[in-house]
Design a protein around this motif. Structure first.
Motif, PDB file in Angstrom:
ATOM      1  N   ALA A   1       0.817  -1.220   0.000  1.00 20.25           N
ATOM      2  CA  ALA A   1       0.000   0.000   0.000  1.00 20.25           C
ATOM      3  C   ALA A   1       0.844   1.262   0.000  1.00 20.25           C
ATOM      4  O   ALA A   1       0.329   2.354  -0.241  1.00 20.25           O
ATOM      5  N   ASN A   2       2.138   1.136   0.236  1.00 16.87           N
ATOM      6  CA  ASN A   2       3.029   2.291   0.332  1.00 16.87           C
ATOM      7  C   ASN A   2       3.901   2.437  -0.913  1.00 16.87           C
ATOM      8  O   ASN A   2       4.946   3.054  -0.858  1.00 16.87           O
ATOM      9  N   TYR A   3       3.466   1.856  -2.030  1.00 13.65           N
ATOM     10  CA  TYR A   3       4.169   1.934  -3.319  1.00 13.65           C
ATOM     11  C   TYR A   3       5.539   1.257  -3.286  1.00 13.65           C
ATOM     12  O   TYR A   3       6.419   1.598  -4.078  1.00 13.65           O
ATOM     13  N   GLU A   4       5.721   0.294  -2.428  1.00 17.38           N
ATOM     14  CA  GLU A   4       7.003  -0.409  -2.342  1.00 17.38           C
ATOM     15  C   GLU A   4       6.865  -1.815  -2.914  1.00 17.38           C
ATOM     16  O   GLU A   4       5.849  -2.488  -2.704  1.00 17.38           O
ATOM     17  N   TYR A   5       7.908  -2.253  -3.614  1.00 15.95           N
ATOM     18  CA  TYR A   5       7.904  -3.597  -4.182  1.00 15.95           C
ATOM     19  C   TYR A   5       8.080  -4.638  -3.076  1.00 15.95           C
ATOM     20  O   TYR A   5       9.041  -4.591  -2.308  1.00 15.95           O
ATOM     21  N   LEU A   6       7.152  -5.590  -3.031  1.00 17.80           N
ATOM     22  CA  LEU A   6       7.292  -6.739  -2.141  1.00 17.80           C
ATOM     23  C   LEU A   6       7.983  -7.892  -2.851  1.00 17.80           C
ATOM     24  O   LEU A   6       8.683  -8.687  -2.228  1.00 17.80           O
TER      25      LEU A   6
END
Length: 351
Positions: A144-149
């Motif tokens: 949700a924070n625009y970070e790649y998982l």
């Protein structure tokens, strides 16, 4: 990138990229190697062009940059692209989507993008995609924070729609129940029991753990349009992650001319790792203007990255795919929830 972030990266990879001096000449220092690599990623300029600003030959840049990209990715991936491994990790991701984007039981937004490359030697049409250029596909799951998982790159561009996800170990583990996903539970403020899901667009196949929108036409019922809006609002996170990464690391907007596809993979993965690193450590990397943002009425203002329409990374080809009836039942559960107990006040004005 501020000085502190640069020095942190240099300290992190300096032992790996430092070379010994010889009697004939001094080696290119680790600092110079990192500067050249970041300049290449940020501008997408050719080696022949960069030789004037870096004072390094194109031939040597062709060795330095892929090697440095590899070391950057290897040094950052464990801390900055950390794939959830426990049930609690997944629940933390789900809480992010529920609190920020009002989408319950969401474990990540996923998508794929074609990245243009020069035709690899002796590859024929293997990398030739539906847009009529050569490419590899970057598949990603974003929080949700625009970070790649999770990222996976290197799939040939000829593969389209749902075939991309099937090339990944993420898909294998998802299908075989090896991701330690949370068990189905009650959706907030209701009595509806639903599984935890990943969300995507119509390129993916609807399944027990993958939700996508209903098909859109003039006869789409109101309740389905509500579901589509709620899902697409949350799915914008992956679109923005791709768009911002490409605009900050403009090598992704050019045709990458490296002959070795493995080196291209390291260039792409380094960009994703640096995106996450700067997302957490630099207040200037992602401003409110550069991403899609909502005002107090939840009207969306497109991010600056969308202005470069002629250079966008191309998405996967959208095709309807057959799915099991159980998956349709699960989507219907979410649809009923977002039209009743899980509705938000502003959703009706955007359908």
């Amino acid at each position: 990138m501020d000085i502190a972030s640069f020095e942190f990266l240099l300290q992190l990879i300096e032992p790996k990229i430092t070379k010994q001096n010889t009697r004939m000449r001094q080696s290119v220092t680790a600092r110079e190697r990192l500067i050249a690599t970041l300049r290449y990623l940020a501008t997408g300029r050719t080696y022949a062009d960069m030789k004037f600003t870096c004072a390094i030959s194109p031939q040597l840049l062709g060795k330095i940059i892929p090697e440095t990209c590899k070391e950057l990715f290897m040094a950052l991936k464990d801390d900055f692209i950390k794939f959830p491994s426990t049930t609690e990790d997944w629940l933390e991701v789900a809480r992010g989507f529920a609190n920020t984007w009002n989408f319950e039981h969401c474990l990540g937004a996923m998508d794929g993008k074609h990245i243009a490359i020069k035709q690899p030697p002796h590859s024929g049409s293997y990398y030739f995609n539906y847009k009529s250029y050569y490419s590899i596909v970057l598949f990603a799951v974003v929080n949700a924070n625009y970070e790649y998982l999770y990222i996976h790159t290197g799939t040939n561009g000829r593969v389209s729609d749902g075939g991309v996800i099937q090339e990944t170990d993420f898909y294998d583990k998802l299908e075989n129940g090896l991701l330690n996903l949370p068990p189905p539970s009650i959706l907030r403020n209701s009595q509806i029991v639903a599984p935890y899901v990943f969300i995507g667009d119509d390129a993916f196949q609807l399944s027990d753990h993958v939700m996508k929108p209903y098909r859109k036409d003039i006869n789409t019922p109101r309740n389905e349009r509500i579901f589509n809006y709620r899902l697409c609002r949350a799915r914008r996170t992956v679109e923005n992650a791709f768009g911002i990464t490409a605009c900050r690391f403009r090598v992704l907007l050019s045709t990458i001319s490296l002959e070795n596809v493995n080196n291209i993979d390291y260039v792409v993965m380094a960009c994703c790792a640096l995106h996450n690193f700067l997302r957490r450590n630099s207040s200037n990397y992602m401003t409110i203007q550069c991403m899609d943002h909502e005002n107090h009425n939840h009207t969306v203002t497109p991010g600056e990255w969308r202005q470069e329409q002629s250079h966008q990374l191309h998405g996967l080809l959208n095709r309807g795919r057959n799915c099991e009836e159980r998956a349709k039942v699960i989507r219907k559960l979410f649809t009923e929830y977002y039209n009743n107990e899980g509705q938000v006040a502003f959703q009706s004005q955007f359908i």
